[in-house]
Design an enzyme around this catalytic site. Structure first.
Site, PDB file in Angstrom:
ATOM      1  N   GLY A  49       0.668  -1.206   0.078  1.00  0.00           N
ATOM      2  CA  GLY A  49       0.113   0.241   0.116  1.00  0.00           C
ATOM      3  C   GLY A  49       0.755   1.505   0.070  1.00  0.00           C
ATOM      4  O   GLY A  49       1.998   1.235   0.234  1.00  0.00           O
ATOM      5  N   GLN A  54       3.167   9.807   1.727  1.00  0.00           N
ATOM      6  CA  GLN A  54       4.344   9.225   1.453  1.00  0.00           C
ATOM      7  C   GLN A  54       5.201   9.793   0.088  1.00  0.00           C
ATOM      8  O   GLN A  54       6.437   9.330   0.223  1.00  0.00           O
ATOM      9  CB  GLN A  54       4.023   7.776   1.598  1.00  0.00           C
ATOM     10  CG  GLN A  54       3.680   7.095   2.810  1.00  0.00           C
ATOM     11  CD  GLN A  54       3.542   5.684   2.964  1.00  0.00           C
ATOM     12  OE1 GLN A  54       2.621   5.166   2.295  1.00  0.00           O
ATOM     13  NE2 GLN A  54       4.528   4.682   3.031  1.00  0.00           N
ATOM     14  N   CYS A  96       7.035  -0.480   6.898  1.00  0.00           N
ATOM     15  CA  CYS A  96       6.184   0.672   6.208  1.00  0.00           C
ATOM     16  C   CYS A  96       7.451   0.943   5.420  1.00  0.00           C
ATOM     17  O   CYS A  96       8.466   1.230   5.879  1.00  0.00           O
ATOM     18  CB  CYS A  96       5.669   1.765   7.183  1.00  0.00           C
ATOM     19  SG  CYS A  96       5.356   3.220   6.443  1.00  0.00           S
ATOM     20  N   LEU A  97       7.033   1.364   4.018  1.00  0.00           N
ATOM     21  CA  LEU A  97       8.084   2.130   3.132  1.00  0.00           C
ATOM     22  C   LEU A  97       8.747   3.284   3.689  1.00  0.00           C
ATOM     23  O   LEU A  97      10.004   3.670   3.255  1.00  0.00           O
ATOM     24  CB  LEU A  97       7.372   2.206   1.902  1.00  0.00           C
ATOM     25  CG  LEU A  97       6.970   1.129   0.910  1.00  0.00           C
ATOM     26  CD1 LEU A  97       6.337   1.365  -0.277  1.00  0.00           C
ATOM     27  CD2 LEU A  97       8.125   0.064   0.603  1.00  0.00           C
ATOM     28  N   HIS A 138      -3.399   0.875   8.090  1.00  0.00           N
ATOM     29  CA  HIS A 138      -2.210   1.417   8.055  1.00  0.00           C
ATOM     30  C   HIS A 138      -1.997   2.619   7.071  1.00  0.00           C
ATOM     31  O   HIS A 138      -1.459   3.712   7.571  1.00  0.00           O
ATOM     32  CB  HIS A 138      -1.056   0.141   7.605  1.00  0.00           C
ATOM     33  CG  HIS A 138       0.325   0.888   7.529  1.00  0.00           C
ATOM     34  ND1 HIS A 138       1.415   0.329   8.112  1.00  0.00           N
ATOM     35  CD2 HIS A 138       0.851   1.642   6.635  1.00  0.00           C
ATOM     36  CE1 HIS A 138       2.376   0.734   7.914  1.00  0.00           C
ATOM     37  NE2 HIS A 138       2.122   1.846   6.736  1.00  0.00           N
ATOM     38  N   GLU A 139      -2.668   2.716   6.047  1.00  0.00           N
ATOM     39  CA  GLU A 139      -2.738   3.588   5.035  1.00  0.00           C
ATOM     40  C   GLU A 139      -3.672   4.851   5.367  1.00  0.00           C
ATOM     41  O   GLU A 139      -3.141   5.889   5.274  1.00  0.00           O
ATOM     42  CB  GLU A 139      -3.057   3.099   3.672  1.00  0.00           C
ATOM     43  CG  GLU A 139      -2.479   2.144   3.175  1.00  0.00           C
ATOM     44  CD  GLU A 139      -0.637   2.159   2.980  1.00  0.00           C
ATOM     45  OE1 GLU A 139      -0.357   3.505   2.973  1.00  0.00           O
ATOM     46  OE2 GLU A 139      -0.134   1.347   3.086  1.00  0.00           O
ATOM     47  N   HIS A 142      -1.598   6.859   7.767  1.00  0.00           N
ATOM     48  CA  HIS A 142      -0.838   7.814   7.086  1.00  0.00           C
ATOM     49  C   HIS A 142      -1.302   9.180   6.786  1.00  0.00           C
ATOM     50  O   HIS A 142      -0.855  10.357   6.866  1.00  0.00           O
ATOM     51  CB  HIS A 142      -0.169   7.086   5.637  1.00  0.00           C
ATOM     52  CG  HIS A 142       1.025   6.435   5.838  1.00  0.00           C
ATOM     53  ND1 HIS A 142       2.072   6.803   6.523  1.00  0.00           N
ATOM     54  CD2 HIS A 142       1.169   5.200   5.516  1.00  0.00           C
ATOM     55  CE1 HIS A 142       3.083   5.981   6.317  1.00  0.00           C
ATOM     56  NE2 HIS A 142       2.309   4.770   5.913  1.00  0.00           N
TER      57      HIS A 142
HETATM   58 NI    NI Z   1       3.391   3.035   5.426  1.00  0.00          NI
END
Ligand code: NI
Length: 177
Positions: A49, A54, A96-97, A138-139, A142
């Site tokens: 995701g 991000q 997480c990226l 999670h998204e 963000h």
């Molecule tokens: Ni993330």
């Protein structure tokens, strides 16, 4: 399409609450291009995701694909997503990226119902459990400026910050020398 730069902790944009889009139009070329680029960036980074903050865009927009890479069959694009129901509690590992080199064990709702708009502006409702429920939470975090680091204990957070900032410094020294 083009790849976007993924912002990493501790960049400011990751801490800010993103703003809702007031209109979603399939003919809005800037928005549609942003969505395409986010999808490509997510696949290239092998993430499940990606949220707009991000990639440095403070808008309430997420893309998710928990399926096989690039087949597009499990691709979800959601604008202004909202969790309207959350049930149960389950702990699982999560990365997480934007938070490299860290896996957190986080408790999240086991099942969620999420409402939002798709990329054509149509209202959609998604009932999810398992990995998809986790990815949605999670998204959406963000979009509220919340990282997995904000959901772990203060001691673990401090440990990560020290270790991560140290490794950043070391890689900068390497790049300069
Ligand atoms: Ni993330």
């Amino acid at each position: 399409m083009s790849m976007l730069e993924i912002k990493r902790y501790p960049e400011e944009v990751l801490k800010k609450k993103a703003i809702a889009l007031d209109k979603v139009d399939e003919n809005d070329r800037d928005l549609q291009r942003l969505i395409d680029n986010m999808i490509e960036t997510m696949y290239a980074a092998a993430g499940v995701g990606l949220a707009a903050p991000q990639v440095g865009v403070g808008k309430r927009l997420i893309v998710i694909d928990i399926g096989d890479r690039e087949d597009g069959g499990a691709l979800i694009v959601l604008v202004n997503p909202e969790i309207v129901l959350a049930e149960g509690l389950v702990e699982s590992e999560e990365g997480c990226l934007s938070v490299p080199q860290y896996i957190a064990n986080l408790k999240r709702a086991e099942r969620v119902v999420v409402r939002g708009l798709d990329r054509d502006g149509k209202l959609v409702e998604i009932k999810a459990d398992g990995l998809l429920a986790r990815a949605l939470q999670h998204e959406i975090d963000h979009l509220d400026g919340v990282l997995i680091l904000d959901r772990i204990s203060a001691i673990k957070r401090e440990f990560y910050k020290k270790r991560y900032l140290k490794s950043l410094k070391e890689s900068q020294v390497k790049a300069e020398s």
